[in-house]
Design a protein around this motif. Structure first.
Motif, mmCIF file in Angstrom:
data_model
loop_
_atom_site.group_PDB
_atom_site.id
_atom_site.type_symbol
_atom_site.label_atom_id
_atom_site.label_comp_id
_atom_site.label_asym_id
_atom_site.label_seq_id
_atom_site.Cartn_x
_atom_site.Cartn_y
_atom_site.Cartn_z
ATOM 1 N N ALA A 49 41.396 -20.524 -8.902
ATOM 2 C CA ALA A 49 42.667 -21.169 -9.208
ATOM 3 C C ALA A 49 42.905 -22.090 -7.894
ATOM 4 O O ALA A 49 42.323 -21.978 -7.038
ATOM 5 C CB ALA A 49 43.653 -19.627 -9.295
ATOM 6 N N ALA A 50 43.989 -22.724 -8.150
ATOM 7 C CA ALA A 50 44.362 -23.670 -7.194
ATOM 8 C C ALA A 50 45.916 -23.861 -7.242
ATOM 9 O O ALA A 50 46.374 -23.742 -8.429
ATOM 10 C CB ALA A 50 43.622 -24.997 -7.236
ATOM 11 N N VAL A 51 46.682 -24.474 -6.167
ATOM 12 C CA VAL A 51 47.731 -24.684 -6.048
ATOM 13 C C VAL A 51 48.108 -25.854 -5.505
ATOM 14 O O VAL A 51 47.632 -25.930 -4.467
ATOM 15 C CB VAL A 51 48.948 -23.396 -5.469
ATOM 16 N N ILE A 52 48.897 -26.788 -6.049
ATOM 17 C CA ILE A 52 49.179 -28.105 -5.351
ATOM 18 C C ILE A 52 50.386 -27.872 -4.202
ATOM 19 O O ILE A 52 51.177 -27.493 -4.854
ATOM 20 C CB ILE A 52 49.560 -29.389 -6.363
ATOM 21 N N TRP A 53 49.945 -28.121 -3.063
ATOM 22 C CA TRP A 53 51.134 -27.373 -2.074
ATOM 23 C C TRP A 53 52.453 -27.854 -2.142
ATOM 24 O O TRP A 53 53.230 -26.980 -1.898
ATOM 25 C CB TRP A 53 50.143 -27.738 -0.537
ATOM 26 N N SER A 54 52.582 -29.240 -2.080
ATOM 27 C CA SER A 54 53.778 -29.907 -2.216
ATOM 28 C C SER A 54 54.902 -29.697 -3.332
ATOM 29 O O SER A 54 55.840 -29.285 -3.007
ATOM 30 C CB SER A 54 53.741 -31.398 -2.194
ATOM 31 N N VAL A 55 54.207 -29.174 -4.500
ATOM 32 C CA VAL A 55 55.061 -29.043 -5.532
ATOM 33 C C VAL A 55 54.916 -27.657 -6.223
ATOM 34 O O VAL A 55 55.760 -27.123 -7.109
ATOM 35 C CB VAL A 55 54.965 -30.148 -6.733
ATOM 36 N N GLY A 56 53.757 -26.876 -5.894
ATOM 37 C CA GLY A 56 53.595 -25.411 -6.256
ATOM 38 C C GLY A 56 52.975 -25.454 -7.665
ATOM 39 O O GLY A 56 52.801 -24.376 -8.336
ATOM 40 N N THR A 57 52.631 -26.696 -8.333
ATOM 41 C CA THR A 57 51.606 -26.603 -9.537
ATOM 42 C C THR A 57 50.440 -25.762 -9.519
ATOM 43 O O THR A 57 49.791 -26.175 -8.548
ATOM 44 C CB THR A 57 51.382 -28.031 -9.964
ATOM 45 N N THR A 58 50.369 -25.114 -10.236
ATOM 46 C CA THR A 58 49.147 -24.231 -10.239
ATOM 47 C C THR A 58 48.163 -24.295 -11.432
ATOM 48 O O THR A 58 48.648 -24.959 -12.715
ATOM 49 C CB THR A 58 49.354 -22.735 -10.319
ATOM 50 N N TYR A 59 46.838 -24.121 -11.355
ATOM 51 C CA TYR A 59 45.898 -24.058 -12.469
ATOM 52 C C TYR A 59 44.756 -23.083 -12.414
ATOM 53 O O TYR A 59 44.620 -22.726 -11.176
ATOM 54 C CB TYR A 59 45.172 -25.509 -12.901
ATOM 55 N N TYR A 60 44.276 -22.670 -13.220
ATOM 56 C CA TYR A 60 43.179 -21.698 -13.304
ATOM 57 C C TYR A 60 41.947 -21.836 -14.139
ATOM 58 O O TYR A 60 41.795 -22.771 -15.097
ATOM 59 C CB TYR A 60 43.885 -20.227 -14.049
ATOM 60 N N GLY A 61 40.742 -21.119 -13.540
ATOM 61 C CA GLY A 61 39.586 -21.209 -14.494
ATOM 62 C C GLY A 61 39.829 -20.371 -15.575
ATOM 63 O O GLY A 61 40.772 -19.498 -15.654
ATOM 64 N N ASP A 62 39.200 -20.560 -16.737
ATOM 65 C CA ASP A 62 39.244 -20.062 -17.931
ATOM 66 C C ASP A 62 38.936 -18.560 -18.146
ATOM 67 O O ASP A 62 39.700 -17.746 -18.723
ATOM 68 C CB ASP A 62 38.204 -20.370 -18.800
ATOM 69 N N SER A 63 38.192 -17.977 -17.211
ATOM 70 C CA SER A 63 37.839 -16.429 -17.005
ATOM 71 C C SER A 63 39.111 -15.650 -16.493
ATOM 72 O O SER A 63 39.081 -14.527 -16.710
ATOM 73 C CB SER A 63 36.533 -16.348 -16.371
ATOM 74 N N VAL A 64 39.842 -16.324 -15.651
ATOM 75 C CA VAL A 64 40.777 -15.449 -15.176
ATOM 76 C C VAL A 64 42.305 -15.748 -15.332
ATOM 77 O O VAL A 64 42.984 -15.245 -15.091
ATOM 78 C CB VAL A 64 40.788 -15.796 -13.638
ATOM 79 N N ARG A 65 42.364 -17.018 -16.333
ATOM 80 C CA ARG A 65 43.664 -17.162 -16.743
ATOM 81 C C ARG A 65 44.667 -16.130 -17.529
ATOM 82 O O ARG A 65 43.819 -15.492 -18.255
ATOM 83 C CB ARG A 65 43.694 -18.486 -17.757
ATOM 84 N N GLY A 66 45.739 -15.586 -17.029
ATOM 85 C CA GLY A 66 46.320 -14.776 -17.663
ATOM 86 C C GLY A 66 46.139 -13.398 -16.893
ATOM 87 O O GLY A 66 47.130 -12.473 -17.338
ATOM 88 N N ARG A 67 45.238 -13.149 -16.128
ATOM 89 C CA ARG A 67 45.026 -12.006 -15.295
ATOM 90 C C ARG A 67 45.349 -12.573 -13.886
ATOM 91 O O ARG A 67 45.952 -11.505 -13.146
ATOM 92 C CB ARG A 67 43.697 -11.688 -15.581
ATOM 93 N N PHE A 68 45.123 -13.515 -13.186
ATOM 94 C CA PHE A 68 45.220 -13.966 -11.812
ATOM 95 C C PHE A 68 46.527 -14.820 -11.804
ATOM 96 O O PHE A 68 46.547 -15.540 -12.608
ATOM 97 C CB PHE A 68 43.990 -14.598 -11.432
#
Length: 124
Positions: A49-68
């Motif tokens: 997973a990652a978060v863009i620091w300035s705006v807080g936008t997040t994105y996830y790997g397929d295997s963890v999306r919805g759980r992490f």
């Protein structure tokens, strides 16, 4: 130079939860990206997973999306990874990483700084 220190790993039963933390020091972040990767024995280090620091936008790997869930506290220069509904296949060393860019990427080679990792072990 940026130092990243992870904490919060441990041993948990399947279905359980943990909250991983990564404290950054050495530079105040106003932009860039902070992410989590994991590496199981004998396997490559994969994007979580990652978060863009300035705006807080997040994105996830397929295997963890919805759980992490990844989040950040800008006042403390800290990023968190809430890991729920853990499975034995989530067992790995979890690494925090930081990069200067903000373009969405899952490529570990584009990250500039890494922590030492924290072990997460999920028992069945």
């Amino acid at each position: 130079q940026v130092q990243l220190v992870e904490s919060g790993g441990g041993l948990v039963q399947a279905g359980g939860s943990l909250r991983l933390s990564c404290a950054a020091s050495g530079r105040t972040f106003s932009s860039g990206t902070m992410g989590w990767f994991r590496q199981a024995p004998g396997k490559e280090r994969d994007f979580v997973a990652a978060v863009i620091w300035s705006v807080g936008t997040t994105y996830y790997g397929d295997s963890v999306r919805g759980r992490f869930t990844i989040s950040r506290d800008k006042t403390k220069n800290t990023v968190f990874l809430q890991v729920n509904s853990l499975k034995p296949e989530d067992t790995a060393v979890y690494y925090c990483a930081a990069r200067r860019g903000e373009r969405r990427t899952t490529n570990r080679g584009l990250y500039d700084y890494w922590g030492q990792g924290t072990q997460v072990t999920v028992s069945s």
